[in-house]
Design a protein around this motif. Structure first.
Motif, PDB file in Angstrom:
ATOM      1  N   THR A 107      -9.704   7.312   8.254  1.00  0.00           N
ATOM      2  CA  THR A 107     -10.402   7.989   7.399  1.00  0.00           C
ATOM      3  C   THR A 107     -10.086   7.463   5.962  1.00  0.00           C
ATOM      4  OG1 THR A 107      -8.799   9.666   7.374  1.00  0.00           O
ATOM      5  CG2 THR A 107     -10.694  10.088   8.794  1.00  0.00           C
ATOM      6  N   ALA A 108      -8.736   7.181   5.497  1.00  0.00           N
ATOM      7  CA  ALA A 108      -8.184   6.923   4.266  1.00  0.00           C
ATOM      8  C   ALA A 108      -8.285   5.365   4.319  1.00  0.00           C
ATOM      9  CB  ALA A 108      -6.921   7.584   4.137  1.00  0.00           C
ATOM     10  N   CYS A 109      -9.413   5.021   4.256  1.00  0.00           N
ATOM     11  CA  CYS A 109      -9.507   3.368   4.395  1.00  0.00           C
ATOM     12  C   CYS A 109      -9.234   2.698   2.757  1.00  0.00           C
ATOM     13  CB  CYS A 109     -10.812   3.045   4.848  1.00  0.00           C
ATOM     14  SG  CYS A 109     -10.868   1.362   5.640  1.00  0.00           S
ATOM     15  N   HIS A 110      -8.275   1.967   2.792  1.00  0.00           N
ATOM     16  CA  HIS A 110      -7.868   1.739   1.146  1.00  0.00           C
ATOM     17  C   HIS A 110      -9.164   0.637   0.739  1.00  0.00           C
ATOM     18  CE1 HIS A 110      -5.727  -0.563   4.087  1.00  0.00           C
ATOM     19  NE2 HIS A 110      -5.957  -1.605   3.417  1.00  0.00           N
ATOM     20  N   THR A 111      -8.989   0.620  -0.810  1.00  0.00           N
ATOM     21  CA  THR A 111     -10.118  -0.481  -1.159  1.00  0.00           C
ATOM     22  C   THR A 111     -10.326  -1.644  -0.645  1.00  0.00           C
ATOM     23  OG1 THR A 111     -10.000   1.226  -3.258  1.00  0.00           O
ATOM     24  CG2 THR A 111     -11.337  -0.923  -3.575  1.00  0.00           C
ATOM     25  N   PHE A 112      -9.265  -2.365  -0.735  1.00  0.00           N
ATOM     26  CA  PHE A 112      -9.299  -3.927  -0.388  1.00  0.00           C
ATOM     27  C   PHE A 112      -9.727  -4.090   1.020  1.00  0.00           C
ATOM     28  CE2 PHE A 112      -8.396  -8.187   0.686  1.00  0.00           C
ATOM     29  CZ  PHE A 112      -8.537  -8.839  -0.266  1.00  0.00           C
ATOM     30  N   ARG A 113      -9.299  -3.098   1.750  1.00  0.00           N
ATOM     31  CA  ARG A 113      -9.869  -3.380   3.468  1.00  0.00           C
ATOM     32  C   ARG A 113     -11.166  -3.057   3.358  1.00  0.00           C
ATOM     33  NH1 ARG A 113      -7.390  -3.378   8.180  1.00  0.00           N
ATOM     34  NH2 ARG A 113      -7.945  -2.344   9.999  1.00  0.00           N
ATOM     35  N   ILE A 114     -11.833  -2.115   2.603  1.00  0.00           N
ATOM     36  CA  ILE A 114     -13.327  -1.836   2.822  1.00  0.00           C
ATOM     37  C   ILE A 114     -13.952  -3.118   2.205  1.00  0.00           C
ATOM     38  CG2 ILE A 114     -15.080  -0.714   1.648  1.00  0.00           C
ATOM     39  CD1 ILE A 114     -13.384   1.896   1.967  1.00  0.00           C
ATOM     40  N   SER A 141      -4.656  -6.667   1.802  1.00  0.00           N
ATOM     41  CA  SER A 141      -4.208  -6.921   0.306  1.00  0.00           C
ATOM     42  C   SER A 141      -4.308  -8.501   0.259  1.00  0.00           C
ATOM     43  CB  SER A 141      -2.783  -6.389   0.328  1.00  0.00           C
ATOM     44  OG  SER A 141      -2.234  -6.756  -1.068  1.00  0.00           O
ATOM     45  N   PRO A 142      -4.658  -8.725  -1.180  1.00  0.00           N
ATOM     46  CA  PRO A 142      -4.764 -10.308  -1.514  1.00  0.00           C
ATOM     47  C   PRO A 142      -3.332 -10.992  -1.014  1.00  0.00           C
ATOM     48  CG  PRO A 142      -5.628  -8.800  -3.034  1.00  0.00           C
ATOM     49  CD  PRO A 142      -5.181  -7.789  -2.260  1.00  0.00           C
ATOM     50  N   ASP A 143      -2.239 -10.390  -1.084  1.00  0.00           N
ATOM     51  CA  ASP A 143      -1.086 -11.014  -1.381  1.00  0.00           C
ATOM     52  C   ASP A 143      -0.500 -11.082  -0.063  1.00  0.00           C
ATOM     53  OD1 ASP A 143       0.210  -8.416  -1.432  1.00  0.00           O
ATOM     54  OD2 ASP A 143       1.855  -9.566  -2.171  1.00  0.00           O
ATOM     55  N   LEU A 144      -0.857 -10.531   1.126  1.00  0.00           N
ATOM     56  CA  LEU A 144      -0.280 -10.511   2.444  1.00  0.00           C
ATOM     57  C   LEU A 144      -1.060 -10.769   3.383  1.00  0.00           C
ATOM     58  CD1 LEU A 144      -1.117  -7.823   3.973  1.00  0.00           C
ATOM     59  CD2 LEU A 144       0.587  -6.714   2.514  1.00  0.00           C
ATOM     60  N   LEU A 145      -0.572 -11.152   4.618  1.00  0.00           N
ATOM     61  CA  LEU A 145      -1.393 -11.403   5.966  1.00  0.00           C
ATOM     62  C   LEU A 145      -0.864 -10.552   6.920  1.00  0.00           C
ATOM     63  CD1 LEU A 145      -0.873 -15.474   6.165  1.00  0.00           C
ATOM     64  CD2 LEU A 145      -3.046 -14.026   5.667  1.00  0.00           C
ATOM     65  N   THR A 146      -2.034  -9.928   7.647  1.00  0.00           N
ATOM     66  CA  THR A 146      -1.937  -8.954   8.577  1.00  0.00           C
ATOM     67  C   THR A 146      -1.292  -9.815   9.975  1.00  0.00           C
ATOM     68  OG1 THR A 146      -4.139  -9.253   9.542  1.00  0.00           O
ATOM     69  CG2 THR A 146      -4.007  -7.553   8.003  1.00  0.00           C
ATOM     70  N   ARG A 147      -0.601  -8.690  10.705  1.00  0.00           N
ATOM     71  CA  ARG A 147      -0.103  -9.201  11.934  1.00  0.00           C
ATOM     72  C   ARG A 147      -0.867  -9.799  12.822  1.00  0.00           C
ATOM     73  NH1 ARG A 147       2.859  -5.099  16.057  1.00  0.00           N
ATOM     74  NH2 ARG A 147       0.767  -4.696  16.577  1.00  0.00           N
ATOM     75  N   ARG A 148      -2.432  -9.401  12.877  1.00  0.00           N
ATOM     76  CA  ARG A 148      -3.118  -9.858  13.681  1.00  0.00           C
ATOM     77  C   ARG A 148      -3.595 -11.443  13.394  1.00  0.00           C
ATOM     78  NH1 ARG A 148      -5.187  -4.052  14.040  1.00  0.00           N
ATOM     79  NH2 ARG A 148      -4.949  -3.595  16.136  1.00  0.00           N
ATOM     80  N   THR A 149      -3.475 -11.764  12.015  1.00  0.00           N
ATOM     81  CA  THR A 149      -3.687 -13.221  11.441  1.00  0.00           C
ATOM     82  C   THR A 149      -2.997 -13.983  12.334  1.00  0.00           C
ATOM     83  OG1 THR A 149      -4.458 -12.296   9.273  1.00  0.00           O
ATOM     84  CG2 THR A 149      -3.689 -14.447   9.681  1.00  0.00           C
ATOM     85  N   PHE A 150      -1.779 -13.818  12.378  1.00  0.00           N
ATOM     86  CA  PHE A 150      -0.735 -14.740  13.239  1.00  0.00           C
ATOM     87  C   PHE A 150      -1.010 -14.733  14.629  1.00  0.00           C
ATOM     88  CE2 PHE A 150       1.502 -13.777   9.150  1.00  0.00           C
ATOM     89  CZ  PHE A 150       1.825 -15.011   8.820  1.00  0.00           C
ATOM     90  N   GLU A 151      -1.357 -13.461  15.198  1.00  0.00           N
ATOM     91  CA  GLU A 151      -1.647 -13.365  16.573  1.00  0.00           C
ATOM     92  C   GLU A 151      -2.812 -13.950  17.007  1.00  0.00           C
ATOM     93  OE1 GLU A 151       1.269  -9.200  17.005  1.00  0.00           O
ATOM     94  OE2 GLU A 151      -0.940  -9.200  16.998  1.00  0.00           O
ATOM     95  N   CYS A 152      -3.815 -13.987  16.420  1.00  0.00           N
ATOM     96  CA  CYS A 152      -4.962 -14.477  16.717  1.00  0.00           C
ATOM     97  C   CYS A 152      -4.737 -16.000  16.422  1.00  0.00           C
ATOM     98  CB  CYS A 152      -6.153 -14.164  15.621  1.00  0.00           C
ATOM     99  SG  CYS A 152      -7.673 -15.090  15.759  1.00  0.00           S
ATOM    100  N   LEU A 153      -4.242 -16.669  15.465  1.00  0.00           N
ATOM    101  CA  LEU A 153      -3.908 -17.970  15.423  1.00  0.00           C
ATOM    102  C   LEU A 153      -3.104 -18.498  16.637  1.00  0.00           C
ATOM    103  CD1 LEU A 153      -3.514 -18.625  11.610  1.00  0.00           C
ATOM    104  CD2 LEU A 153      -5.851 -18.614  13.158  1.00  0.00           C
ATOM    105  N   GLY A 154      -2.048 -17.767  16.894  1.00  0.00           N
ATOM    106  CA  GLY A 154      -1.086 -18.228  17.911  1.00  0.00           C
ATOM    107  C   GLY A 154      -1.848 -17.978  19.322  1.00  0.00           C
ATOM    108  N   LEU A 193       0.987  -1.395  -0.038  1.00  0.00           N
ATOM    109  CA  LEU A 193       0.016   0.067  -0.011  1.00  0.00           C
ATOM    110  C   LEU A 193       0.845   1.297   0.035  1.00  0.00           C
ATOM    111  CD1 LEU A 193      -2.740  -1.261   2.564  1.00  0.00           C
ATOM    112  CD2 LEU A 193      -2.705  -1.147   0.026  1.00  0.00           C
ATOM    113  N   HIS A 194       2.104   1.351   0.493  1.00  0.00           N
ATOM    114  CA  HIS A 194       2.752   2.324   0.790  1.00  0.00           C
ATOM    115  C   HIS A 194       4.335   2.190   0.261  1.00  0.00           C
ATOM    116  CE1 HIS A 194      -0.555   3.835   3.358  1.00  0.00           C
ATOM    117  NE2 HIS A 194      -0.289   2.511   4.285  1.00  0.00           N
TER     118      HIS A 194
END
Length: 540
Positions: free
Chosen positions: A164-171, A236-249, A95-96
């Motif tokens: 406020t600037a919420c990107h398209t895929f997250r929405i 984004s379709p090609d990555l995983l957020t940090r919270r994904t791993f933290e939730c599963l852990g 994204l950045h």
């Protein structure tokens, strides 16, 4: 030696709590020596600390106050003096990448880049920096099975911040996972910052009673332990957020989007569940609210997988293995080659001024159009005559200009090749150079103008590939470029120059403001490996 690889002393350039509670656990778990910067450290104090601890590798991550040019200068000086190795683990791709990622690459000058975005590694390789994929992870000391807490209990929980600037895929992710549950009135608890203030940015309503507010980082695992289903919003379709791993852990049961990033590491139905659309979300939620034993079975399998393969110890080990050949080569002052089929170079203009029929101007903006009864043009000259590059084929060359204020209409801006010598003094004397009879490229000013980051609508691009090819082959002399408007009665446009200070009415002070300066972006097709110390992707 650590599992057959050298053990180095690391310095982790970070003091933000959310990073200190995660990544250093990888060093501790492996018994690797590491140091952290002292609190509220200044660049001078950092220089003294590095001299004291003498790390082999400096690791930087994120987008925090220590990732600034004064600190970069200290790191670069230290690494040059002691042949130490500078690693950047980028958490802001894709994204950045064009703003923060390239700002760090240019000013920080890392020796190696890890990125949590699988598809972004090639972007860094294209600018001559070795790079590879490295996703987030969990810390089993924090992300573990905890007792449920009544204040955090709900059928469904979402832990996420809303900006406020919420990107398209997250929405789109929220529309798939959250919206249908709100519409059906499920028991949903939303934890995180910005939901009351920024929910108007969403294309659906979020009720007050679902918003629980901000939550301390160390309390988040209790939400995972106290909720039957956790919604895993992706960016984004090609990555995983940090919270994904933290939730599963933490042993949470995760319902997330069906993306290639998720499928790369986890299996739906074994480690988590995925949804492709709102109706699937409803179906999954109804099924797993009923089937508690199946839900717990999946959550347990996910936790085992996360603790086995996705901890910060496994990440530090993988990083060490990836960079070891480069670290050794740098310490021994050996040359290292990198092969990438395409190389990108960004060249900023050596000269860039506004000129009119009676004077030249040296302000922080390049003006094009009519102002005070004079017609103004922007003049730019780029130094692209490099022997190293002449044997490579130019795939594309584009002039990129950033508009800093909205236009009153939709004029066409034209780009001309300059055909005679010029300099600052000749423009100031009202003697503009000759230019090509016909424009070499042109584009129309759009009605849209971005007043919020990342300001994408404010970029204007001119394809000048054929002209740059002529410059490098010597077919045409490189005297630079001239920008003008087709409608002399329009008024004027303002673009950034290399003297821009990074502030105006619409673009507020950003540390990476240099990313909005004019540049010539050249893509070379390369058939042979390059020597890393002979290539500069960013040229002033």
């Amino acid at each position: 030696m650590l599992g057959g690889i050298d053990v180095y002393r690391w310095f982790y350039l970070e003091n933000h709590l959310k990073f200190l509670e995660t990544i250093p656990s990888g060093f501790k778990g492996l018994g690797v020596s590491y140091d952290l910067p002292r609190k509220q450290i200044t660049p001078d104090q950092l220089a003294h600390q590095l001299e004291e601890v003498r790390p082999d590798i400096i690791l930087a991550t994120g987008w925090t106050p220590l990732q600034r040019e004064p600190y970069f200068r200290v790191i670069n000086q230290y690494c040059n003096r002691y042949n130490a190795f500078h690693v950047f683990w980028s958490f802001e791709d894709p994204l950045h990448t064009e703003t923060w990622g390239m700002y760090y690459a240019e000013t920080g000058k890392p020796d190696y880049v890890f990125t949590h975005s699988f598809d972004s590694a090639s972007i860094y390789q294209q600018i001559g920096i070795p790079s590879s994929y490295m996703p987030f992870a969990c810390n089993p000391d924090i992300h573990r099975t905890l007792p449920a807490q009544p204040r955090y209990q709900s059928d469904i929980a979402l832990v996420a911040n809303l900006k406020t600037a919420c990107h398209t895929f997250r929405i789109a992710s929220l529309e798939t996972l959250l919206k249908p549950l709100i519409n059906r009135g499920y028991d949903v608890a939303i934890w995180g910052q910005g939901w009351r203030e920024n929910r108007s940015a969403l294309p659906f309503h979020v009720p007050d009673d679902m918003i629980r507010g901000p939550i301390p980082y160390d309390q988040v695992p209790y939400v995972y332990a106290s909720s039957k289903i956790i919604l895993g919003v992706q960016n984004s379709p090609d990555l995983l957020t940090r919270r994904t791993f933290e939730c599963l852990g933490s042993g949470g049961f995760l319902l997330t989007n069906d993306t290639k990033g998720v499928r790369r590491h986890f299996q739906s139905g074994i480690h988590l569940m995925t949804s492709r659309n709102p109706s699937e979300t409803i179906s999954m939620v109804d099924k797993f609210l009923r089937e508690g034993s199946f839900r717990k079975q999946i959550a347990s399998a996910a936790q085992r997988e996360a603790h086995r393969n996705h901890t910060y110890s496994t990440r530090v080990s993988a990083m060490t293995q990836a960079i070891q050949p480069y670290v050794s080569a740098k310490k021994q002052k050996k040359r290292v080659s990198l092969f990438t089929p395409r190389l990108k170079q960004e060249v900023r203009p050596r000269l860039n001024f506004t000129g009119s029929n009676n004077q030249g101007m040296l302000g922080q903006y390049l003006r094009v159009g009519r102002s005070h009864q004079s017609v103004q043009h922007a003049y730019l000259w780029f130094d692209v005559q490099e022997d190293l590059l002449r044997s490579w084929r130019i795939a594309s060359a584009k002039l990129k200009m950033f508009l800093v204020s909205p236009a009153a209409g939709h004029p066409t801006i034209k780009c001309y090749a300059i055909r005679s010598p010029w300099n600052k003094k000749s423009l100031q004397n009202g003697s503009p150079p000759k230019r090509s009879t016909q424009p070499i490229a042109k584009t129309q000013i759009r009605s849209s103008f971005s007043k919020e980051y990342p300001y994408k609508d404010n970029w204007y691009t001119f394809n000048i590939t054929h002209v740059v090819r002529e410059w490098l082959t010597g077919t045409q002399k490189n005297y630079g470029l001239c920008l003008g408007l087709s409608d002399a009665n329009f008024g004027f446009l303002q673009f950034t120059s290399t003297r821009w200070n990074g502030r105006n009415k619409y673009v507020l002070g950003r540390v990476y403001y240099r990313r909005y300066l004019p540049r010539l972006e050249i893509i070379y097709e390369n058939q042979t490996p390059i020597q890393l110390n002979s290539w500069s992707a960013f040229k002033e």
